[in-house]
Motif scaffolding. Structure first.
Motif, PDB file in Angstrom:
ATOM      1  N   VAL A 639       0.867  -1.180   0.000  1.00 18.75           N
ATOM      2  CA  VAL A 639       0.000   0.000   0.000  1.00 18.75           C
ATOM      3  C   VAL A 639       0.903   1.228   0.000  1.00 18.75           C
ATOM      4  O   VAL A 639       1.897   1.276   0.747  1.00 18.75           O
ATOM      5  N   GLY A 640       0.601   2.206  -0.834  1.00 21.51           N
ATOM      6  CA  GLY A 640       1.398   3.417  -0.910  1.00 21.51           C
ATOM      7  C   GLY A 640       1.193   4.315   0.297  1.00 21.51           C
ATOM      8  O   GLY A 640       0.383   4.053   1.182  1.00 21.51           O
ATOM      9  N   SER A 641       1.934   5.394   0.340  1.00 23.14           N
ATOM     10  CA  SER A 641       1.819   6.346   1.446  1.00 23.14           C
ATOM     11  C   SER A 641       0.448   7.003   1.437  1.00 23.14           C
ATOM     12  O   SER A 641      -0.182   7.152   0.388  1.00 23.14           O
ATOM     13  N   ARG A 642       0.000   7.396   2.629  1.00 23.18           N
ATOM     14  CA  ARG A 642      -1.311   8.017   2.784  1.00 23.18           C
ATOM     15  C   ARG A 642      -1.183   9.288   3.617  1.00 23.18           C
ATOM     16  O   ARG A 642      -0.442   9.309   4.607  1.00 23.18           O
ATOM     17  N   PRO A 643      -1.891  10.339   3.225  1.00 23.28           N
ATOM     18  CA  PRO A 643      -1.814  11.579   3.994  1.00 23.28           C
ATOM     19  C   PRO A 643      -2.547  11.448   5.324  1.00 23.28           C
ATOM     20  O   PRO A 643      -3.571  10.772   5.422  1.00 23.28           O
ATOM     21  N   ALA A 644      -1.997  12.100   6.347  1.00 21.95           N
ATOM     22  CA  ALA A 644      -2.660  12.146   7.647  1.00 21.95           C
ATOM     23  C   ALA A 644      -3.425  13.443   7.850  1.00 21.95           C
ATOM     24  O   ALA A 644      -4.204  13.567   8.802  1.00 21.95           O
ATOM     25  N   ASP A 645      -3.203  14.425   6.965  1.00 26.58           N
ATOM     26  CA  ASP A 645      -3.930  15.683   7.036  1.00 26.58           C
ATOM     27  C   ASP A 645      -4.259  16.113   5.619  1.00 26.58           C
ATOM     28  O   ASP A 645      -3.790  15.539   4.644  1.00 26.58           O
ATOM     29  N   THR A 646      -5.079  17.145   5.480  1.00 22.91           N
ATOM     30  CA  THR A 646      -5.577  17.531   4.159  1.00 22.91           C
ATOM     31  C   THR A 646      -4.530  18.228   3.296  1.00 22.91           C
ATOM     32  O   THR A 646      -4.786  18.464   2.111  1.00 22.91           O
ATOM     33  N   TYR A 647      -3.374  18.571   3.862  1.00 23.51           N
ATOM     34  CA  TYR A 647      -2.297  19.172   3.077  1.00 23.51           C
ATOM     35  C   TYR A 647      -1.146  18.197   2.829  1.00 23.51           C
ATOM     36  O   TYR A 647      -0.123  18.585   2.255  1.00 23.51           O
ATOM     37  N   ASN A 648      -1.292  16.963   3.280  1.00 24.39           N
ATOM     38  CA  ASN A 648      -0.271  15.938   3.092  1.00 24.39           C
ATOM     39  C   ASN A 648       1.066  16.335   3.721  1.00 24.39           C
ATOM     40  O   ASN A 648       2.139  15.950   3.240  1.00 24.39           O
ATOM     41  N   ARG A 649       1.001  17.103   4.798  1.00 26.04           N
ATOM     42  CA  ARG A 649       2.230  17.477   5.498  1.00 26.04           C
ATOM     43  C   ARG A 649       2.736  16.350   6.383  1.00 26.04           C
ATOM     44  O   ARG A 649       3.924  16.236   6.655  1.00 26.04           O
ATOM     45  N   ILE A 650       1.811  15.522   6.856  1.00 28.49           N
ATOM     46  CA  ILE A 650       2.161  14.339   7.639  1.00 28.49           C
ATOM     47  C   ILE A 650       1.668  13.122   6.871  1.00 28.49           C
ATOM     48  O   ILE A 650       0.522  13.083   6.421  1.00 28.49           O
ATOM     49  N   LYS A 651       2.544  12.134   6.727  1.00 23.21           N
ATOM     50  CA  LYS A 651       2.201  10.954   5.942  1.00 23.21           C
ATOM     51  C   LYS A 651       2.381   9.687   6.766  1.00 23.21           C
ATOM     52  O   LYS A 651       3.239   9.623   7.648  1.00 23.21           O
ATOM     53  N   ALA A 652       1.558   8.713   6.451  1.00 20.18           N
ATOM     54  CA  ALA A 652       1.817   7.345   6.896  1.00 20.18           C
ATOM     55  C   ALA A 652       2.584   6.679   5.763  1.00 20.18           C
ATOM     56  O   ALA A 652       2.084   6.583   4.639  1.00 20.18           O
ATOM     57  N   PRO A 653       3.822   6.228   6.003  1.00 22.66           N
ATOM     58  CA  PRO A 653       4.622   5.657   4.912  1.00 22.66           C
ATOM     59  C   PRO A 653       3.945   4.440   4.299  1.00 22.66           C
ATOM     60  O   PRO A 653       3.172   3.726   4.950  1.00 22.66           O
ATOM     61  N   GLY A 654       4.241   4.217   3.036  1.00 24.65           N
ATOM     62  CA  GLY A 654       3.761   3.001   2.401  1.00 24.65           C
ATOM     63  C   GLY A 654       4.418   1.775   3.012  1.00 24.65           C
ATOM     64  O   GLY A 654       5.441   1.864   3.710  1.00 24.65           O
ATOM     65  N   PHE A 655       3.836   0.627   2.754  1.00 24.73           N
ATOM     66  CA  PHE A 655       4.379  -0.593   3.333  1.00 24.73           C
ATOM     67  C   PHE A 655       4.200  -1.754   2.365  1.00 24.73           C
ATOM     68  O   PHE A 655       3.354  -1.723   1.473  1.00 24.73           O
ATOM     69  N   ALA A 656       5.026  -2.772   2.560  1.00 20.15           N
ATOM     70  CA  ALA A 656       4.935  -4.027   1.811  1.00 20.15           C
ATOM     71  C   ALA A 656       5.035  -5.171   2.810  1.00 20.15           C
ATOM     72  O   ALA A 656       5.979  -5.226   3.605  1.00 20.15           O
ATOM     73  N   VAL A 657       4.053  -6.051   2.791  1.00 21.15           N
ATOM     74  CA  VAL A 657       3.997  -7.165   3.734  1.00 21.15           C
ATOM     75  C   VAL A 657       4.055  -8.469   2.951  1.00 21.15           C
ATOM     76  O   VAL A 657       3.293  -8.670   1.996  1.00 21.15           O
ATOM     77  N   LEU A 658       4.958  -9.340   3.368  1.00 19.18           N
ATOM     78  CA  LEU A 658       5.140 -10.629   2.719  1.00 19.18           C
ATOM     79  C   LEU A 658       4.555 -11.722   3.605  1.00 19.18           C
ATOM     80  O   LEU A 658       4.869 -11.809   4.797  1.00 19.18           O
ATOM     81  N   ASN A 659       3.685 -12.545   3.024  1.00 17.02           N
ATOM     82  CA  ASN A 659       3.073 -13.665   3.737  1.00 17.02           C
ATOM     83  C   ASN A 659       3.409 -14.964   3.004  1.00 17.02           C
ATOM     84  O   ASN A 659       3.509 -14.980   1.770  1.00 17.02           O
ATOM     85  N   THR A 660       3.560 -16.029   3.741  1.00 26.29           N
ATOM     86  CA  THR A 660       3.879 -17.304   3.116  1.00 26.29           C
ATOM     87  C   THR A 660       3.280 -18.446   3.924  1.00 26.29           C
ATOM     88  O   THR A 660       2.877 -18.259   5.086  1.00 26.29           O
ATOM     89  N   GLY A 661       3.212 -19.610   3.306  1.00 27.27           N
ATOM     90  CA  GLY A 661       2.656 -20.758   4.004  1.00 27.27           C
ATOM     91  C   GLY A 661       2.669 -21.988   3.136  1.00 27.27           C
ATOM     92  O   GLY A 661       3.173 -21.975   1.995  1.00 27.27           O
ATOM     93  N   VAL A 662       2.109 -23.053   3.658  1.00 31.85           N
ATOM     94  CA  VAL A 662       2.022 -24.301   2.918  1.00 31.85           C
ATOM     95  C   VAL A 662       0.758 -25.030   3.330  1.00 31.85           C
ATOM     96  O   VAL A 662       0.370 -25.012   4.502  1.00 31.85           O
ATOM     97  N   ASN A 663       0.086 -25.618   2.363  1.00 32.96           N
ATOM     98  CA  ASN A 663      -1.068 -26.487   2.597  1.00 32.96           C
ATOM     99  C   ASN A 663      -0.659 -27.922   2.278  1.00 32.96           C
ATOM    100  O   ASN A 663      -0.199 -28.207   1.161  1.00 32.96           O
ATOM    101  N   TRP A 664      -0.851 -28.813   3.218  1.00 36.22           N
ATOM    102  CA  TRP A 664      -0.477 -30.211   3.018  1.00 36.22           C
ATOM    103  C   TRP A 664      -1.716 -31.079   3.198  1.00 36.22           C
ATOM    104  O   TRP A 664      -2.230 -31.217   4.300  1.00 36.22           O
TER     105      TRP A 664
END
Length: 712
Positions: A639-664
């Motif tokens: 997910v990309g960065s998101r503004p915390a206020d209407t002028y985008n002066r404060i941002k929540a940084p973007g993030f990348a989450v990796l998930n993994t698993g196995v079905n047996w």
């Protein structure tokens, strides 16, 4: 007073006698597996409650309906937000991370969200009717699949936004015996158990001439776990449904109760030029919650002749919330948070009833006419203490807080909403190459409300608002050889702001929206269709260019987030792309969304154009091995960065989450599933409304789930 099952059932029982029991013959299907019911060629499966034979992958056969069959997922989540994000269909909504309700972001719209005060305006569907319930998160153990309806599909019930509507397809009783159970354990001490038992109670040698009766019981519960903020996540689910299939009709009676014990977590803040991670600003020892949800529903399907189907439904929902909130209110100094305490006693009731008539007059024309009425009633008591104590931001502790000395100021409100909607949807295909879909809806609603800050509860409600609003959709589709499609469509919708009140008690006008979309789609062939072998399948893809605009948009009041203020007109454009393919023993999919949604005309001259919490881009991808018992998989969500206020002066940084698993798959009866979410243990902000209303994403979690198919 919270009503018991006999009281609720007593209110709906007379319907069994009142509804008609005579009609033309309907030949029921032969006994099949729970996920193999056939759908007629001209049926509308996105709305049919029992249409479980929709494609199980992201690229549904209906170009405007993305269906996700939970039985086909390698690691199905228990929350709607996680499920849609995993498939790249939606991003976290600004207010959807508090576990008070389900809410997602679709093309700049927030669907399913609830305001701080008042009843829900945006709606998810449970079968044909709204799944309206105050402060309730539906556990996905009770549904077979989830469908995202977009374009003209979203107008079939006349409710929801132009960007899309989420529809749950609930579990129903089937004609073959089946039972399965699962047990999950994770490294955060969570224990989750589920059981799903389906039993035919009465069958004959000639099912087409005699009635059949089947019942299904779903149980789910989890305990021991903690959220990112440290509050408990215990919950229990009891879901019971019975189906009576007569030669000329089908009946479904469903009773369910869900209880959620997860207190409001309060989240985190932006202070001292950084987001405060790994800190809990909620009193995990004394904060408590018990949110109960009860539903009784009755649905009937009856075929009137060879080409007309009548569906009728009744639903009665009650919720009860007892919650003690102890956390923070806002940032009072660089190292201090002001405290907040509230005692909530809340109850609500929602009643839904409606009719839907589907008709297929020729091989080229079908139409659907629906009418429904929904009533909601809310009673809320929430005495509170704002800024009565302070919390150290760096070393948060609540041991110094004497709750007995914190005086609570009374706050009451009661609200009543009634709305009724008529909707018409038509689908015309004059030749094999062209298809025209059109829908129109009209809704009238009234709102009565009273608020008080006195010690005694008010009883007399005053008329507050009433309105009549229309929605429509029109889409022209060109059908190319080998299943390819291209289309151009326009959709107009609305969401009544019945829950959107300002601090002075006035109601905000209805949010009205419109959207244009241009789309192209190429299907991925399914197994057994004769178009490709089992190991190599053509690339399936789906791409949509869209442009939308929303008027009368509201946002949180910066002085009191329980209320709303007018924002103005919001508009944007974007692209939605989905790819999917199976090749050489591997199946992969990827979905990317890019949007640019901004405030075009602002009701507040001091506010900027940015939409707090709204992401401009997000991506989801997954690859899984197929064709053998041992199936490893890998998933990525960004997910990309998101503004915390209407002028985008404060941002929540973007993030990348990796998930993994196995079905047996050990054997036909036993299956073992191992999963690690957030493999790299990223710290990130999953969603936010403002600099002091944000929620941390879960840290790395490892789990092991054992599935047992008892009988099939």
């Amino acid at each position: 007073m919270y009503h018991t099952w006999p009281h609720i059932f007593g209110r709906i029982w007379p319907v069994l006698i009142v509804l008609p029991t005579q009609a033309n013959s309907l030949a029921p299907e032969p006994a099949q597996s729970p996920h193999s019911e056939a759908v007629p060629t001209h049926s509308l499966p996105a709305i049919r409650v029992h249409a479980q034979a929709q494609p199980t992958h992201t690229l549904a056969s209906e170009a405007h309906a993305h269906n996700i069959d939970l039985s086909e997922q390698v690691a199905p989540p228990t929350r709607l937000e996680a499920l849609l994000a995993e498939h790249g269909l939606a991003a976290p909504a600004p207010s959807g991370a508090a576990d008070l309700f389900s809410s997602v972001q679709i093309r700049g719209f927030t669907t399913g969200g609830e305001p701080g005060t008042g009843l829900s305006a945006s709606r998810h569907l449970l079968g044909p009717h709204p799944d309206i319930s105050r402060r309730h998160v539906r556990d996905l153990s009770t549904v077979d699949s989830v469908t995202l309806l977009q374009g003209p599909s979203a107008t079939r019930t006349g409710l929801g936004s132009a960007a899309g509507v989420v529809q749950y397809v609930p579990k129903t009783a089937q004609d073959r015996p089946n039972a399965q159970a699962s047990l999950l354990l994770d490294d955060r001490s969570t224990v989750r158990a589920t059981a799903d038992i389906n039993l035919p109670l009465w069958q004959t040698q000639q099912p087409t001439a005699s009635p059949t009766l089947a019942t299904r019981l779903v149980l789910a519960g989890q305990t021991g776990g903690r959220s990112t903020e440290g509050v408990r996540t215990d919950r229990e689910v009891v879901y019971w449904t019975t189906r009576l299939r007569e030669p000329d009709a089908l009946w479904d009676l469903t009773l369910e109760q869900q209880t959620n014990h997860q207190p409001f977590g309060f989240g985190t803040v932006f202070a001292n030029e950084q987001w405060q991670f790994d800190k809990s600003y909620v009193d995990v020892q004394r904060a408590t919650a018990k949110r109960q949800y009860q539903r009784v529903s009755l649905l009937q399907e009856r075929e009137l002749g060879q080409s007309t189907l009548l569906t009728a439904w009744l639903s009665n929902v009650r919720t009860k919330r007892d919650e003690h909130l102890i956390g923070f209110w806002d940032v009072s100094s660089p190292d201090t948070l002001s405290g907040y305490r509230r005692a909530i006693d809340e109850s609500s009731q929602a009643k839904h009833h409606g009719l839907m008539l589907e008709h297929h007059s020729t091989e080229t024309l079908s139409w659907q006419l629906s009418w429904q009425r929904n009533q909601q009633h809310l009673r809320f008591s929430g005495p509170q203490n704002v800024r009565g104590f302070e919390i150290n931001m760096q070393v948060p502790s609540f041991t110094h807080v004497d709750l007995e000395t914190l005086l609570l100021s009374p706050l009451w409100w009661r609200e009543r909403l009634a709305d009724h909607t008529t909707a018409l949807h038509a689908d015309w295909q004059p030749n094999p190459r062209w298809r025209l879909q059109a829908g129109v809806s009209r809704t009238a609603y009234t709102v009565d409300r009273v608020t008080s800050r006195l010690a005694t509860e008010p009883t007399l409600l005053s008329p507050l608002n009433h309105d009549r609003v229309q929605g429509h959709a029109l889409t022209l589709t060109h059908l190319w050889p080998q299943g390819h499609q291209s289309w151009l469509g326009h959709t107009q919708g609305f969401e009544p702001n019945q829950g959107g009140f300002q601090r002075d008690g006035t109601l905000l006008p209805a949010l009205k929206s419109s959207q244009w979309e241009l789309g192209l789609r190429a299907p991925q062939y399914q197994e057994g269709d004769g178009n490709s072998n089992d190991n190599i399948k053509p690339l399936g893809w789906f791409v949509v260019l869209w442009h939308n605009q929303q008027r009368h948009v509201a946002g949180p009041d910066p002085q009191d987030r329980q209320f709303l203020v007018p924002v103005g007109t919001v508009g944007g454009h974007g692209v939605q792309l989905t790819l999917e393919q199976q090749r050489s023993g591997w199946r992969w999919r990827a979905a990317y969304n890019q949007s640019n949604v901004r405030t075009l005309t602002n009701a507040n001259p001091s506010a900027g154009p940015w939409r707090p919490g709204m992401a401009d881009q997000w991506l989801a991808a997954q690859i899984v091995a197929t064709g053998h018992p041992f199936q490893p998989w890998l998933g990525l969500q960004t997910v990309g960065s998101r503004p915390a206020d209407t002028y985008n002066r404060i941002k929540a940084p973007g993030f990348a989450v990796l998930n993994t698993g196995v079905n047996w798959t050990i054997n036909p009866q036993w299956r073992l599933q191992a999963e690690v979410n957030n493999l790299l243990d990223k710290r990130y902000i999953s969603s936010l409304q403002s600099p002091d209303a944000a929620w941390q994403g879960p840290r790395r979690t490892a789990s092991l789930t054992l599935h047992h198919q008892i009988r099939h």
